[in-house]
Design an enzyme around this catalytic site. Structure first.
Site, PDB file in Angstrom:
ATOM      1  NE  ARG A   1      -3.900  -2.152   2.076  1.00  0.00           N
ATOM      2  CZ  ARG A   1      -3.632  -3.272   2.759  1.00  0.00           C
ATOM      3  NH1 ARG A   1      -2.565  -3.329   3.544  1.00  0.00           N
ATOM      4  NH2 ARG A   1      -4.428  -4.309   2.660  1.00  0.00           N
TER       5      ARG A   1
ATOM      6  CE  LYS B   1       0.592  13.667 -15.189  1.00  0.00           C
ATOM      7  NZ  LYS B   1       0.480  13.936 -16.632  1.00  0.00           N
TER       8      LYS B   1
ATOM      9  CD  GLU C   1       8.982  16.356 -22.938  1.00  0.00           C
ATOM     10  OE1 GLU C   1       8.263  17.358 -22.785  1.00  0.00           O
ATOM     11  OE2 GLU C   1       8.516  15.239 -23.273  1.00  0.00           O
TER      12      GLU C   1
ATOM     13  CE  LYS D   1       6.275  17.569 -14.590  1.00  0.00           C
ATOM     14  NZ  LYS D   1       6.450  16.290 -15.242  1.00  0.00           N
TER      15      LYS D   1
ATOM     16  CD  GLU E   1      -2.270  16.465 -17.093  1.00  0.00           C
ATOM     17  OE1 GLU E   1      -1.216  15.944 -16.723  1.00  0.00           O
ATOM     18  OE2 GLU E   1      -2.778  16.295 -18.203  1.00  0.00           O
TER      19      GLU E   1
ATOM     20  NE  ARG F   1       1.641  17.161 -13.645  1.00  0.00           N
ATOM     21  CZ  ARG F   1       2.067  16.298 -12.743  1.00  0.00           C
ATOM     22  NH1 ARG F   1       1.533  16.296 -11.531  1.00  0.00           N
ATOM     23  NH2 ARG F   1       2.999  15.429 -13.023  1.00  0.00           N
TER      24      ARG F   1
ATOM     25  CG  ASN G   1      -0.156  17.439 -21.558  1.00  0.00           C
ATOM     26  OD1 ASN G   1       0.801  16.790 -21.157  1.00  0.00           O
ATOM     27  ND2 ASN G   1      -1.335  17.416 -20.959  1.00  0.00           N
TER      28      ASN G   1
ATOM     29  CG  HIS H   1       3.178  16.229 -24.958  1.00  0.00           C
ATOM     30  ND1 HIS H   1       4.024  17.311 -24.966  1.00  0.00           N
ATOM     31  CD2 HIS H   1       3.838  15.258 -24.259  1.00  0.00           C
ATOM     32  CE1 HIS H   1       5.136  17.019 -24.291  1.00  0.00           C
ATOM     33  NE2 HIS H   1       5.046  15.769 -23.850  1.00  0.00           N
TER      34      HIS H   1
ATOM     35  CG  HIS I   1       0.783  11.736 -26.947  1.00  0.00           C
ATOM     36  ND1 HIS I   1       0.081  12.437 -25.998  1.00  0.00           N
ATOM     37  CD2 HIS I   1       1.955  11.405 -26.379  1.00  0.00           C
ATOM     38  CE1 HIS I   1       0.808  12.524 -24.885  1.00  0.00           C
ATOM     39  NE2 HIS I   1       1.953  11.914 -25.091  1.00  0.00           N
TER      40      HIS I   1
ATOM     41  CG  HIS J   1       7.804  11.475 -25.394  1.00  0.00           C
ATOM     42  ND1 HIS J   1       6.449  11.476 -25.670  1.00  0.00           N
ATOM     43  CD2 HIS J   1       8.007  12.480 -24.503  1.00  0.00           C
ATOM     44  CE1 HIS J   1       5.868  12.437 -24.965  1.00  0.00           C
ATOM     45  NE2 HIS J   1       6.789  13.057 -24.247  1.00  0.00           N
TER      46      HIS J   1
END
Ligand SMILES: NC(=O)c1ccc[n+]([C@@H]2O[C@H](COP(=O)([O-])OP(=O)(O)OC[C@H]3O[C@@H](n4cnc5c(N)ncnc54)[C@H](O)[C@@H]3O)[C@@H](O)[C@H]2O)c1
Ligand SMILES: [Zn+2]
Length: 361
Positions: A124, A146, A188, A230, A240, A244, A248, A251, A255, A268
């Protein structure tokens, strides 16, 4: 001598420090000792990173009285998977890791994402520390909490928010990173500046050659500044719900490129680079962004050795791919657009013909 920089991610009781500097691996033991509930850590890494950086890390921990064991997972995005996660959990159980043992992720975003998710769910939740070794992980994936693995039906589809206790960034680790991976990380960095700070963007325009030459001061500044921005955005919007999403930028198109050409063909960061140019062109087309700013972005991306043009997949294919982006909210495609370099916003209010037009130029 280059000085290290430390900044806080302000998240109440989950706040933590990001330390950035050359040679910081040697200080990891000293930096982490006060944070650990017990003087024992398990290091998750991969064989490539371990070959260069595992021994120095263990030595530094041991000098600070911290015992360490390691779990080595195979290298590559395809191992950010259920079977690898299961193996890591099995190893943690076999070596009797406790809830108060700390998991240290030493590696790029793959190791950080999978290691962080293992830490989030093992008994946990156990404490977690990030020691990112790629530029992408140092400026992006290690900050913000994340964590995830991939599912066969989608990338990063299974995961959790689990904030680290600390992020220790040794910019010397970048000296062993392949040049193409370094450039992908620069995408980035450029993205972060483009959405939030014209001053940082100007610094990049002036200092890109120093960065590419791995100048120690330049690396610390670029990484620390990216993390600062960031951290500020994450502190305002940990999960997000809003701001946030600015991170992206590039992106939505990126993507689509990654999925369209097949993950692994383009890195990426390379897809994000070409994606940022499309997002800038879209901003220009909508009358928001000056032509000069589009050109500044294109010039910087090119100088970083990154692609500016889309692979030719066909407009309809791109539209389908973008419709399946997981950040799509309620059916509308969300874009991050620019008003100026350093000033971005999120909108779902873009007409299809405008999207189509920038896919066709
Ligand atoms: N959690 C987040 O917020 C977040 C954000 C962005 C990306 N990500 C994830 O990050 C992952 C990509 O991360 P990445 O670009 O770091 O890829 P990666 O972890 O696969 O690393 C790239 C390559 O560099 C090697 N490597 C790492 N450090 C090295 C070093 N110092 N010297 C030599 N080789 C080294 C790795 O073994 C690998 O082969 C993706 O899975 C992506 O989903 C997560
Ligand atoms: Zn990204």
């Amino acid at each position: 001598m280059t000085t290290s920089r430390t900044q806080q991610v302000a998240l109440g009781e989950r706040s933590y420090a990001i330390h950035v500097g050359p040679g910081l691996l040697a200080d990891a033991g000293r930096l982490l000792a006060p944070l650990l509930p017990q003087p024992r850590v398990v290091i998750v890494t991969n064989p490539v990173v371990a070959a260069h950086w595992l021994a120095p890390l263990r030595q530094s921990l041991s000098a600070a009285g911290i015992g360490s064991e390691s779990i080595v997972i195979p290298d590559g995005e395809s191992f950010k998977s259920w079977p690898t996660l299961h193996d890591v959990l099995t190893r943690l159980l076999e070596i009797n890791a406790e809830r108060s043992t700390t998991l240290v992720a030493l590696g790029g975003g793959v190791v950080g994402d999978l290691g962080g998710f293992a830490a989030a769910i093992y008994q946990r939740g156990m404490p977690f520390v990030q020691i990112p070794t790629t530029l992408l992980a140092q400026v992006d994936s290690s900050v913000g909490g994340k964590t995830a693995i991939n599912h066969s039906l989608g990338k990063n589809m299974v995961g959790a928010f689990h904030q680290p206790r600390a992020v220790v960034i040794d910019t010397d680790c970048l000296r062993t990173l392949p040049q193409r991976e370094f450039a992908a990380g620069l995408a980035e960095v450029i993205k972060t500046a483009a959405v939030r700070s014209d001053a940082f963007f100007q610094w990049l325009e002036a200092n890109l050659p120093r960065l590419v030459a791995l100048d120690a001061d330049a690396l610390v500044h670029a990484v620390a500044e990216s993390c600062r921005i960031k951290a500020e955005i994450v502190a305002a919007d940990e999960r997000e719900a809003g701001e946030r999403a600015l991170l992206n930028f590039g992106h939505t198109f990126g993507h689509a490129i990654e999925t369209g050409v097949g993950h692994g063909e383009w890195l990426h960061g390379e897809a994000v680079a070409a994606g940022m140019i499309r997002a800038a062109l879209l901003s220009e087309r909508l009358g928001l962004l000056a032509r000069d700013d589009v050109e500044r972005l294109r010039a910087l991306v090119l100088r970083a050795g990154l692609p500016v043009d889309l692979p030719r997949l066909g407009t309809e294919r791109y539209l389908t791919l973008m419709g399946r982006d997981k950040k799509v909210v309620a059916g509308a495609i969300r874009f991050v657009l620019l008003r100026k370099i350093g000033d971005a916003f999120v909108t779902a209010d873009v007409a299809l013909p405008d999207v189509r037009a920038v896919l066709e130029v």
